[in-house]
Design an enzyme around this catalytic site. Structure first.
Site, PDB file in Angstrom:
ATOM      1  CD1 TRP A 141      46.911  35.546  42.542  1.00 46.30           C
ATOM      2  CD2 TRP A 141      48.054  33.854  41.615  1.00 46.30           C
ATOM      3  NE1 TRP A 141      47.579  36.036  41.435  1.00 46.30           N
ATOM      4  CE2 TRP A 141      48.291  35.015  40.853  1.00 46.30           C
ATOM      5  CE3 TRP A 141      48.674  32.663  41.230  1.00 46.30           C
ATOM      6  CZ2 TRP A 141      49.111  35.032  39.731  1.00 46.30           C
ATOM      7  CZ3 TRP A 141      49.493  32.671  40.111  1.00 46.30           C
ATOM      8  CH2 TRP A 141      49.698  33.838  39.370  1.00 46.30           C
TER       9      TRP A 141
ATOM     10  CB  SER B 294      44.817  35.448  46.160  1.00 44.46           C
ATOM     11  OG  SER B 294      44.339  35.742  44.863  1.00 44.46           O
TER      12      SER B 294
ATOM     13  CG  LEU C 188      42.939  35.076  41.153  1.00 37.81           C
ATOM     14  CD1 LEU C 188      44.109  35.631  40.362  1.00 37.81           C
ATOM     15  CD2 LEU C 188      41.793  34.721  40.213  1.00 37.81           C
TER      16      LEU C 188
ATOM     17  CB  SER D 182      51.363  43.408  42.370  1.00 33.06           C
ATOM     18  OG  SER D 182      50.256  44.133  42.853  1.00 33.06           O
TER      19      SER D 182
ATOM     20  CD  GLU E 239      57.579  38.190  52.321  1.00 30.48           C
ATOM     21  OE1 GLU E 239      58.375  38.106  53.246  1.00 30.48           O
ATOM     22  OE2 GLU E 239      57.133  37.220  51.689  1.00 30.48           O
TER      23      GLU E 239
ATOM     24  CB  CYS F 157      57.898  36.559  44.296  1.00 32.45           C
ATOM     25  SG  CYS F 157      58.416  35.340  45.488  1.00 32.45           S
TER      26      CYS F 157
ATOM     27  CD  GLU G 101      56.479  40.406  39.311  1.00 30.69           C
ATOM     28  OE1 GLU G 101      55.496  41.105  39.579  1.00 30.69           O
ATOM     29  OE2 GLU G 101      57.006  39.615  40.119  1.00 30.69           O
TER      30      GLU G 101
ATOM     31  CD1 TRP H  92      60.290  36.010  50.748  1.00 28.99           C
ATOM     32  CD2 TRP H  92      62.226  35.214  49.961  1.00 28.99           C
ATOM     33  NE1 TRP H  92      60.193  35.945  49.390  1.00 28.99           N
ATOM     34  CE2 TRP H  92      61.375  35.466  48.878  1.00 28.99           C
ATOM     35  CE3 TRP H  92      63.505  34.713  49.711  1.00 28.99           C
ATOM     36  CZ2 TRP H  92      61.754  35.235  47.560  1.00 28.99           C
ATOM     37  CZ3 TRP H  92      63.881  34.488  48.398  1.00 28.99           C
ATOM     38  CH2 TRP H  92      63.008  34.744  47.343  1.00 28.99           C
TER      39      TRP H  92
HETATM   40  P1  NAD Z   1      47.941  41.349  43.921  1.00 26.82           P
HETATM   41  O1  NAD Z   1      48.689  42.540  44.420  1.00 26.82           O
HETATM   42  O2  NAD Z   1      47.031  41.547  42.756  1.00 26.82           O
HETATM   43  O3  NAD Z   1      47.012  40.753  45.081  1.00 26.82           O
HETATM   44  C1  NAD Z   1      47.533  40.278  46.301  1.00 26.82           C
HETATM   45  C2  NAD Z   1      46.456  40.327  47.355  1.00 26.82           C
HETATM   46  O4  NAD Z   1      46.096  41.689  47.619  1.00 26.82           O
HETATM   47  C3  NAD Z   1      45.162  39.621  46.970  1.00 26.82           C
HETATM   48  O5  NAD Z   1      44.677  38.936  48.098  1.00 26.82           O
HETATM   49  C4  NAD Z   1      44.246  40.793  46.584  1.00 26.82           C
HETATM   50  O6  NAD Z   1      42.877  40.504  46.739  1.00 26.82           O
HETATM   51  C5  NAD Z   1      44.687  41.848  47.560  1.00 26.82           C
HETATM   52  N1  NAD Z   1      44.441  43.238  47.169  1.00 26.82           N
HETATM   53  C6  NAD Z   1      44.287  43.755  45.911  1.00 26.82           C
HETATM   54  N2  NAD Z   1      44.115  45.099  45.979  1.00 26.82           N
HETATM   55  C7  NAD Z   1      44.178  45.442  47.295  1.00 26.82           C
HETATM   56  C8  NAD Z   1      44.112  46.676  48.010  1.00 26.82           C
HETATM   57  N3  NAD Z   1      43.950  47.848  47.389  1.00 26.82           N
HETATM   58  N4  NAD Z   1      44.237  46.656  49.361  1.00 26.82           N
HETATM   59  C9  NAD Z   1      44.440  45.501  50.012  1.00 26.82           C
HETATM   60  N5  NAD Z   1      44.507  44.279  49.397  1.00 26.82           N
HETATM   61  C10 NAD Z   1      44.377  44.260  48.050  1.00 26.82           C
HETATM   62  O7  NAD Z   1      49.019  40.235  43.625  1.00 26.82           O
HETATM   63  P2  NAD Z   1      48.804  38.758  43.064  1.00 26.82           P
HETATM   64  O8  NAD Z   1      48.443  38.823  41.629  1.00 26.82           O
HETATM   65  O9  NAD Z   1      47.924  37.989  43.985  1.00 26.82           O
HETATM   66  O10 NAD Z   1      50.263  38.150  43.234  1.00 26.82           O
HETATM   67  C11 NAD Z   1      51.266  38.312  42.280  1.00 26.82           C
HETATM   68  C12 NAD Z   1      52.312  39.277  42.777  1.00 26.82           C
HETATM   69  O11 NAD Z   1      52.782  38.877  44.063  1.00 26.82           O
HETATM   70  C13 NAD Z   1      53.555  39.303  41.894  1.00 26.82           C
HETATM   71  O12 NAD Z   1      53.999  40.629  41.733  1.00 26.82           O
HETATM   72  C14 NAD Z   1      54.558  38.481  42.698  1.00 26.82           C
HETATM   73  O13 NAD Z   1      55.899  38.761  42.387  1.00 26.82           O
HETATM   74  C15 NAD Z   1      54.207  38.883  44.094  1.00 26.82           C
HETATM   75  N6  NAD Z   1      54.691  37.896  45.073  1.00 26.82           N
HETATM   76  C16 NAD Z   1      55.722  38.236  45.893  1.00 26.82           C
HETATM   77  C17 NAD Z   1      56.225  37.319  46.802  1.00 26.82           C
HETATM   78  C18 NAD Z   1      57.379  37.641  47.695  1.00 26.82           C
HETATM   79  O14 NAD Z   1      57.649  36.856  48.593  1.00 26.82           O
HETATM   80  N7  NAD Z   1      58.098  38.743  47.518  1.00 26.82           N
HETATM   81  C19 NAD Z   1      55.652  36.040  46.869  1.00 26.82           C
HETATM   82  C20 NAD Z   1      54.599  35.727  46.036  1.00 26.82           C
HETATM   83  C21 NAD Z   1      54.116  36.669  45.141  1.00 26.82           C
END
Ligand code: NAD
Length: 457
Positions: free
Chosen positions: A131, A157, A159, A207, A228, A262, A360, A426
């Site tokens: 999100w 997401s 969110l 995450s 990612e 991130c 993190e 990236w």
């Molecule tokens: P999150 O892992 O909670 O959720 C990400 C997505 O996965 C959401 O759409 C969620 O609904 C979905 N999801 C949750 N559980 C799942 C499952 N078991 N199977 C499949 N999908 C599932 O992460 P978040 O809170 O949305 O984002 C924050 C995290 O993302 C941070 O750790 C951040 O560093 C990382 N991030 C990384 C990058 C990058 O380019 N490396 C970019 C942006 C964010």
């Protein structure tokens, strides 16, 4: 499924979340229509993304407001995200054709043998998104995926679901058939159900914990799984820098979007000889940030998007203080707020056994550790399971590049931070992920090579 404004607690919308049954129907349509989409001339797919670009510009103010209302991202930063989206789209539009053109690996020079590489779409791919930068992390996947002839099942997401919905509407209105870009709404459970479908690739941003669950669920299916994930991105400030410029740049890199990036700066190591002066300048920058209503132009730090992250930040401060750290500014909830506002927080006297320097944070908090010199800084920068980005601030370029050469991350920065370019891959290492988006690698990621061995009779 309710979408709530984190700044006000107001329910913004009630959306119909997908069920396993509706998801299966979306998948079947994508499977049926993908070959038709892939057979269209690439110029038609490029035209559709060009129209999407025009929709983004046309709805610019509305899209920025939607993003701010559902994530709490300060409005100027929501506009910045849309501003940054346009050159990314342009980069893909300008480079996709040449990247996926057939490559003649061996030209028939009279021997009768020719070798050619063609690039075929993967098929139906899942795009599961975070999100925090929904336009960036989404478009890094769905734009090259669609351009190269894939069908996409896009799960924004929960969110940032209103932004996800707006993205889908704009793509559909631009000539991408609804069957080819399937919108999937719901939480992690529906994300898991999406991964369980017989898709041809999974492209995930989120995450480490979720990425690991996805990699485990997809293991054995022999499909590309690109992840990612998070970071604990370090920066080392050498003793030859312009202290004031470095402090201003790093305060922005650590606190932009309330640290919910991130590639936010998550750890700072500073040469002991300038540490006091650097910390004073850094704290002065942080104290000048306007914390408040994300809808106001003046606001630089808004609320946390995920309220439960407050507990993570409280625990990191308590752990650091118990182990001897000093709170130089902030340290807890913003006074007078009942919502998820955490005061921009700077901790000094931190050590690598503290959670704030290991896990993190994904919030407006930073630890600054003084180091004796370059070797100690390098050891500490590499002392992490993550490997997304690392930076060195130094006047001396060879000194900086030599250090960055020995850092184990997918991106390295000299005198800059918290930066992504469409021209560069990236990619994360270790717990920060697998694979690359952006650059030519991030186009080819959505294709499979086919090797042609052609001998004239
Ligand atoms: P999150 O892992 O909670 O959720 C990400 C997505 O996965 C959401 O759409 C969620 O609904 C979905 N999801 C949750 N559980 C799942 C499952 N078991 N199977 C499949 N999908 C599932 O992460 P978040 O809170 O949305 O984002 C924050 C995290 O993302 C941070 O750790 C951040 O560093 C990382 N991030 C990384 C990058 C990058 O380019 N490396 C970019 C942006 C964010």
């Amino acid at each position: 499924m309710q979408v709530t404004n984190p700044a006000t607690g107001e329910v913004l919308a009630e959306l119909k979340a997908d069920t396993p049954e509706s998801l299966a129907a979306t998948y079947e349509l994508a499977r049926a229509f993908q070959p038709v989409w892939a057979e269209r001339p690439i110029a038609e797919r490029i035209e559709a993304i060009r129209k999407f670009r025009a929709h983004v510009l046309y709805r610019y103010d509305e899209l920025a407001s939607i993003l701010t209302s559902e994530t709490g991202k300060p409005i100027t930063q929501s506009r910045n995200e849309l501003n940054g989206l346009i050159p990314r789209l342009d980069w893909f539009l300008d480079h996709v054709e040449a990247t996926v053109d057939d490559d003649v690996a061996l030209l028939d020079d009279g021997s009768g043998l020719e070798e050619v590489i063609s690039h075929e779409p993967l098929g139906v791919v899942a795009n599961i998104s975070a999100w925090n930068y929904p336009y960036f992390v989404g478009s890094n996947v769905f734009v090259p995926a669609l351009l190269t002839g894939n069908a996409v099942l896009y799960k924004p997401s929960e969110l940032a679901a209103l932004t996800g919905q707006a993205i889908a509407e704009m793509l559909w209105g631009s000539g991408v058939p609804e069957e080819v870009f399937g919108l999937v709404l719901g939480d992690g459970a529906i994300g898991a159900a999406l991964v369980d479908l017989p898709v041809d690739g999974v492209f995930f941003t989120g995450s480490y914990a979720t990425g690991k669950a996805i990699a485990t669920a997809a293991a054995g299916r022999m499909i590309p799984v690109q992840l990612e994930l998070g970071g604990k991105d370090p920066v080392y400030v050498c003793d030859d820098v312009d202290i004031s410029a470095a402090a201003a740049s790093l305060a922005d890199g650590a606190f932009y979007n309330a640290g919910q990036s991130c590639c936010s700066v998550e750890r700072i190591y500073v040469h002991r000889s300038i540490a006091d002066a650097f910390v004073d300048e850094f704290v002065a920058n942080v104290d000048a940030f306007v914390v408040g209503d994300p809808a106001e132009d003046a606001t630089y730090v808004g609320p946390l998007t995920r309220p439960s992250q407050l507990d993570v930040l409280d625990a990191q401060v308590a752990d650091a203080v118990a182990k001897g750290a000093t709170v130089r500014t902030g340290g807890g909830r913003v006074e007078g707020t009942s919502g998820p506002w955490f005061a921009p927080t700077v901790l000094t006297g931190v050590t690598s056994d503290m959670a704030v320097m290991r896990d993190e944070s994904f919030g407006p908090i930073i630890g600054i550790q003084a180091v004796a010199g370059d070797d100690e800084a390098l050891d500490l920068m590499n002392d992490t399971e993550y490997g997304l980005t690392a930076g060195v601030y130094a006047a001396d370029e060879p000194r900086a590049t030599e250090l960055l050469d020995r850092v184990d991350t997918g991106s390295v920065y000299w005198n800059c931070c918290d930066r992504v370019s469409p021209r560069l891959p990236w990619s994360g290492r270790g717990h920060s992920g697998i694979g690359s988006t952006l650059s030519r690698s991030g186009i080819l990621a959505f294709t499979r090579p086919k090797a042609w061995h052609l001998r004239q009779p």
